[in-house]
Each structure stands twice: as structure tokens, then as C-alpha cells.
Design an enzyme around this catalytic site. Sequence first.
Site, PDB file in Angstrom:
ATOM      1  N   ARG A 370       0.873  -1.185   0.000  1.00 13.04           N
ATOM      2  CA  ARG A 370       0.000   0.000   0.000  1.00 13.04           C
ATOM      3  C   ARG A 370       0.904   1.227   0.000  1.00 13.04           C
ATOM      4  O   ARG A 370       1.453   1.589   1.032  1.00 13.04           O
ATOM      5  CB  ARG A 370      -0.908   0.035   1.227  1.00 13.04           C
ATOM      6  CG  ARG A 370      -1.834  -1.167   1.364  1.00 13.04           C
ATOM      7  CD  ARG A 370      -2.784  -0.955   2.544  1.00 13.04           C
ATOM      8  NE  ARG A 370      -3.482  -2.162   2.919  1.00 13.04           N
ATOM      9  CZ  ARG A 370      -4.595  -2.616   2.352  1.00 13.04           C
ATOM     10  NH1 ARG A 370      -5.117  -1.940   1.349  1.00 13.04           N
ATOM     11  NH2 ARG A 370      -5.182  -3.723   2.767  1.00 13.04           N
ATOM     12  N   HIS A 430       2.884  -9.754   1.220  1.00 12.70           N
ATOM     13  CA  HIS A 430       2.660  -8.764   2.273  1.00 12.70           C
ATOM     14  C   HIS A 430       3.978  -8.368   2.938  1.00 12.70           C
ATOM     15  O   HIS A 430       4.002  -7.501   3.817  1.00 12.70           O
ATOM     16  CB  HIS A 430       1.687  -9.358   3.306  1.00 12.70           C
ATOM     17  CG  HIS A 430       1.138  -8.379   4.278  1.00 12.70           C
ATOM     18  ND1 HIS A 430       1.440  -8.420   5.631  1.00 12.70           N
ATOM     19  CD2 HIS A 430       0.306  -7.320   4.118  1.00 12.70           C
ATOM     20  CE1 HIS A 430       0.803  -7.449   6.256  1.00 12.70           C
ATOM     21  NE2 HIS A 430       0.119  -6.761   5.366  1.00 12.70           N
ATOM     22  N   ARG A 557      -4.028  -5.620  19.172  1.00  8.63           N
ATOM     23  CA  ARG A 557      -4.888  -4.464  18.890  1.00  8.63           C
ATOM     24  C   ARG A 557      -6.315  -4.856  18.556  1.00  8.63           C
ATOM     25  O   ARG A 557      -7.261  -4.291  19.061  1.00  8.63           O
ATOM     26  CB  ARG A 557      -4.305  -3.659  17.714  1.00  8.63           C
ATOM     27  CG  ARG A 557      -5.071  -2.385  17.426  1.00  8.63           C
ATOM     28  CD  ARG A 557      -4.691  -1.813  16.068  1.00  8.63           C
ATOM     29  NE  ARG A 557      -5.292  -2.548  14.971  1.00  8.63           N
ATOM     30  CZ  ARG A 557      -4.763  -2.654  13.748  1.00  8.63           C
ATOM     31  NH1 ARG A 557      -3.593  -2.106  13.498  1.00  8.63           N
ATOM     32  NH2 ARG A 557      -5.374  -3.331  12.801  1.00  8.63           N
ATOM     33  N   HIS A 585       0.350  -0.925  14.932  1.00  9.61           N
ATOM     34  CA  HIS A 585       0.453  -1.762  13.737  1.00  9.61           C
ATOM     35  C   HIS A 585       1.693  -2.658  13.740  1.00  9.61           C
ATOM     36  O   HIS A 585       1.790  -3.585  12.945  1.00  9.61           O
ATOM     37  CB  HIS A 585       0.470  -0.852  12.498  1.00  9.61           C
ATOM     38  CG  HIS A 585       0.287  -1.566  11.203  1.00  9.61           C
ATOM     39  ND1 HIS A 585       1.304  -1.739  10.285  1.00  9.61           N
ATOM     40  CD2 HIS A 585      -0.798  -2.162  10.661  1.00  9.61           C
ATOM     41  CE1 HIS A 585       0.850  -2.398   9.234  1.00  9.61           C
ATOM     42  NE2 HIS A 585      -0.410  -2.674   9.428  1.00  9.61           N
TER      43      HIS A 585
END
Length: 699
Positions: A370, A430, A557, A585
Site C-alpha cells: 500500500r 505482504h 490491537r 500496527h
Amino acid sequence: MKQDKVEKLFFNRELSWLRFNTRVLNEASNEKIPLLERLKFIAIYGTNLDEFYMVRVAGLKRLYLAGITDCGADKLTPREQLAEIRKYIHKEKKFLEQLFEEILNKAQKEYLFIKKFNDLNNEQKKYLREFFLNNLYPIIVPIMVDSTHPFPHLNNLSFGMAIKLKDTLNKNKIKFGMVRISRMLPRFIEVNEEIYIPIEMVVGEFIDYVFEGCEVLSYTSFRVTRNADMEIEEEEADDFIEIMAEGLKARKKGEVVRLEVGNTNDESLIEFITGHIKIDEEDIYRYSIPLNLSALWQIIGSNRFAHLRLPSFNSRILPPLSSVIDIFKSIDSSDIALFHPYESFDPVVNFIQSAANDPDVYSIRMTLYRVGKNSPIVKALTYAAENNKQVTVLVELKARFDEENNLYWAKALETAGAHVIYGIPGLKVHAKIALVIKKIGNSFRKYVHLSTGNYNPVTAKIYTDISYFTSNENIANDAIRLFHTLSTGYANKAKLDSLFVAPTQIKPKLLELIKEESKKGSDGYIILKANAVVDVDIIEALYDASKAGVKIDMIVRGICCLIPKLSNISENIRVISIVGKYLEHARIYYFKNSNPQIYFASADLMPRNLEKRVEIMTPVTNKNIADKLFGILKLQIEDNTQSHELQSNGEYIKLTPKDTNAINSQEEYEKYVNLMYSALLKTQDSKDKKLVKRMMGEN
């Protein structure tokens, strides 16, 4: 009997996620933060829920229609999960509406108003009439729905209005129509610097100008959510780019999975919509507050209300880096770890830009998942390719909701002369890795960047992530091998020597580390920081470790399917979730008796990450960096302000300081970085010294 036991050992994934989103929403009730920060959490909550329905609920509906009855360790069927999800969200809707109204009431004291049309004075109404005629009338699309005008297709997340009308010539004739409101238009119309009006109220008030020959009897806003989870049959595609583009088009036409309706007393309007949209009654949500909560960013981001937001933190560049130092020389001197967003993302951008401009750099290789719009990193890669450097980029076209943006950048890079790899069949890539090869004298020097987060300067300001630079020869050779397997399409079989890669190595390594820690009994200690914990094998290994006496702290999280505090099973496991200013994250894994003790990864503890993606887990052998990451973990475990502790019944209890020793881990790390940046260590008070020592791994 055995099945009952299994059911009690795992929380349902979807219900666990809903509780995470509730924790986000609950932050909007925190009166200690400014009003627009509270409104921000409502906007995030709405965005999260949109994606949840587009992907997770849509997937459950497909499983249900396919007759699937068993799809998880908790053994809830798709039908049972859908029922629980609907019950949960309908119940939470009332709390959302009350919270929104509470924030608006308090905002009025700060001269910020979201009003209804009828609450305006005549002068303001006159202004809106002119605004409608000049700015909305030419843009909106009216549609009369009848035998000659069919109900139109509505794209995913379409926002519009249903209209009930009466023919002025034949007053017994009732008609229905709709108005499509373009996403290019603002969600709220500014009457002046203080007052906002939802756009549907302005359109509704002056809709008579559009439907001439009719009298408007009633109207309501509505919004549809469609299945947006693309299924790409890669093996059958001759051109992966072409089929991805077709998939993006298909996303707009997926089946409707949710209908949101604005406040109305006229049931015939809802019957009109549902008469043309196939939707279950339980998936219709009627709101008394404006639809499309993500659009609240229009107000949250307004500069005129900056005083109602938290002051922004200026990310720092700490030694050994600076904007004037040659980054390659810095990496040659020592491995470097950064903790974003406290430490600036600029050195990562500088790393790629320097490589693109350095005449001695021969090769740049990267994975992009991303990258965002207007990416300086992609621009640097494009420049490098245009100037005849060897540029190899894997652009993951299957990065959900970033596919279109990634497709654009992939084509731009290819046009510039870069070698672009359009993903790997059957796997998402990823992993976050960049490799620069530079000629120094008669030999090549290799530099590697590894990260838990994306190469995106925008999200790097709000996501906490670990960044790691090294010129370690073993890691560099692993990076070369990994890029070779990505280029040849055999990443599903890749095995590295120093790094660990999924789908072949990370899960076995984690299971081995947990098992070895179990052998130490009460002397064992594990800390796992992740976004989600779902994998059954990992969870069962942690249960075994707990039963052996190992103390386990987990900072999770979002989704956590592991149940803590179960007698004789998980009584040594503590799970907390931190929800605050930044999105947690980073994935960091600590094992007290391992060598090395610390690992960081792009992978969460989920089957999709460990078994169906290319991911990287990095062992931290540098003591200073290991101490730094351990300090982060310990600080977050001590958080008693933004932490929520998971109970064995699935509920989360927000922790509150029992005395004056309140610890907000995110604020504490901001303070620590500022102290380091200001070089005020000699003049700190005792509390500041304690913070610095703790973050540097000292007792």
C-alpha cells in the site's frame, strides 16, 4: 463432549473484531481528549464497519448460501454468526447515535454546529437556496422510477435520496423517484465558518426545482453496501492485469449486503427502496444521524477548528541519522531501527531517493503493498528506472481496496523501464523489504530495509511500525534469494537462512520458539505484540506454554480468538488492546530464553498471514536494537490509560490508573523521543531519567 470443550477455547473471529470496533467507538466518549478527536473515532468506527460488511459479512453470506455449516474453531455456523453480528450492531447503533448527539451538543459551545435545515434563520435558508441552484442543481441526477424509467444500478457505498411525490395534475397519483448524489460533492454544506448542513437536507428542501410537475411529499437518504471482496481466478487468467481491472468493475456490482436509511417516518420510502434492492430485513439499519460517518473527516480536518484537535506530534530524526548524513555510511556503521511515527519516515524515503540518485547504485528491488497516492518512493523508483538503473518492484495488485492505485503505479513503473512483478499466483505478497546494491571500489555493497509497515509516508504518520536498516551480509543474501523467488514465481517454496519467510518458515519457527519457552516452565516469558491472533495452532501452543507455567503478555490491537484467564489452561496469559492516538500496527515477538530474544514481522498470527502470504520475520541480533524493541513492549504492557484488558467472557475492561502513576504509552514515547531529540538528558528530572533508561533497556 470434546466438541463442547473446543468451542470454549476460542472466541469467534467476527465477534472479536466487533468488540475491537467498539473499543474504537468508546474512545469517542473519552472526555479527556478534544471534541474533534472524539468525532474522529466515530469516523474511524464507520469506515471500519463499512469494510467489515463489504468483506466479512459478505463472505459469511456466501458461505451460508453455499450451505457451509462449519467454518471456524469456535464452531459457530455462518447463519449463527450473521445473527450475532446483526444483533450486536443493531444494539450498538443506539449508543452510536447518543454519542454523536452528545459530541454535537458540546461542539455548539465551541461554535461548531451541524444543524438541520429548519433550525436556520431566513437569511441562512436564502443562502442555501442560492447555493443549491448554483452548485447542486447542475450536478445531482434526478430519476423518476416507473414503467419507462427503471430503478438504476447503485454502486458500492452509493449515497442518494428516495423521494415520494404527488402529481400536481393528478393528485391521486403517487410516484417515487430518487436523486443520486455524486461523491465529488461535499458531504456537508458550509453555511458559514461555524455551521454545517448535511447535503441531503439542502437537496430535499429544494427538490421541487428538480421534479417539476410534482409535489414532494417526503424524502429520506439511503446508502447501499455491496460485496467488495474480489475473487480472482489467477490460474485461469491469461492476463492478470486485465482480470484485476475486470474485478474492480465487478466490485461495484456485487450483491447488496447492507442498506442504511436516514431518519424517516414514511415506511413507503423504505418499501420503495427494498422493492428494488434484494436485502434481508435484518441488514437494514435506520439512523437518526447522518449516513456515511467516514465523511466526518471534512469537518475534523478543517483548519478553523484546529484547536479542537490534539496538537500534532513532529516526528524526529534521531542520531545516527540526519537529513545531511549519507544514509549508506550510517548503515555501514551500524544497524538502525526506527519506531514510526515517533521517529520520522523521511529516512526511508531518503534511502530510496538516495539510491535513485547515486551513480554507484546498480540495483533497487522492493515490494510495494500500500503505497498511497503521489508516492515519493514510487517517483524515485521511476526516476531510477528512467536513468537505466536495474529496478525490480513487486506491486501487490491484490492489496484490498488499494488495487486500483497499485495498478496505476505498476503501469507507470513498467513504462519507465522497471521490471514489475504483478503478484504471485495463489499468494499475497505482504512482506515489506527493499534491497539496494551499490558498487564500492571493486565490490558490491548491499543495503536492506525491512519493516512491519507499508512504504506509505501518509500512513507512517498515524501507524506505529518498526523500520530496520542493515548491511548485514547474511540478511542481504537472503534478500537477494527472496527477490529471485518472487521473480521466478516460486516464493511459496522459499526458505532463507537468516530471515524467516512465510508460508514456509515463520509459523514453524514461532511454534518452535513457544515450545522451547514452555520447557523453561515458570522461568519462561513470552511477549507477543500483533494486530490479530487467530491461528489455532499458535493459540494451542500458547495454552500449552501457559499450562507449563510460562508467563505470557499479549498486546493484540484487534481480533483475539485466544481466551485468557481460563483455569488450568490460560491463567498465565494476559491480553491487552491499546487504542489511542495512533494505530498500533507493529508486530514484535519476544521469547526470554531464545537467542535472539526479539523478532519483528510483517505477519500477524493469522492463518492467512502464516500460510497464504509471503511475509518476513526478522531476528534482532543487535543488542541495542533488541533493547529498544523490548523497551517498547514493556512500556506498552505498563500502559494503564489506553489499554483494555480482555476477560474470559470476551469483554474488554478499560484500565484506569489506581494512583497518580498514569501511563499512556503513546504519550510517553512521544515524550521520550522529544527528550532524545533535545539532548536534555543531563537536565531531566528523575521521572524523565527513569523513562529514558527504561526505553534504552536499562533497569
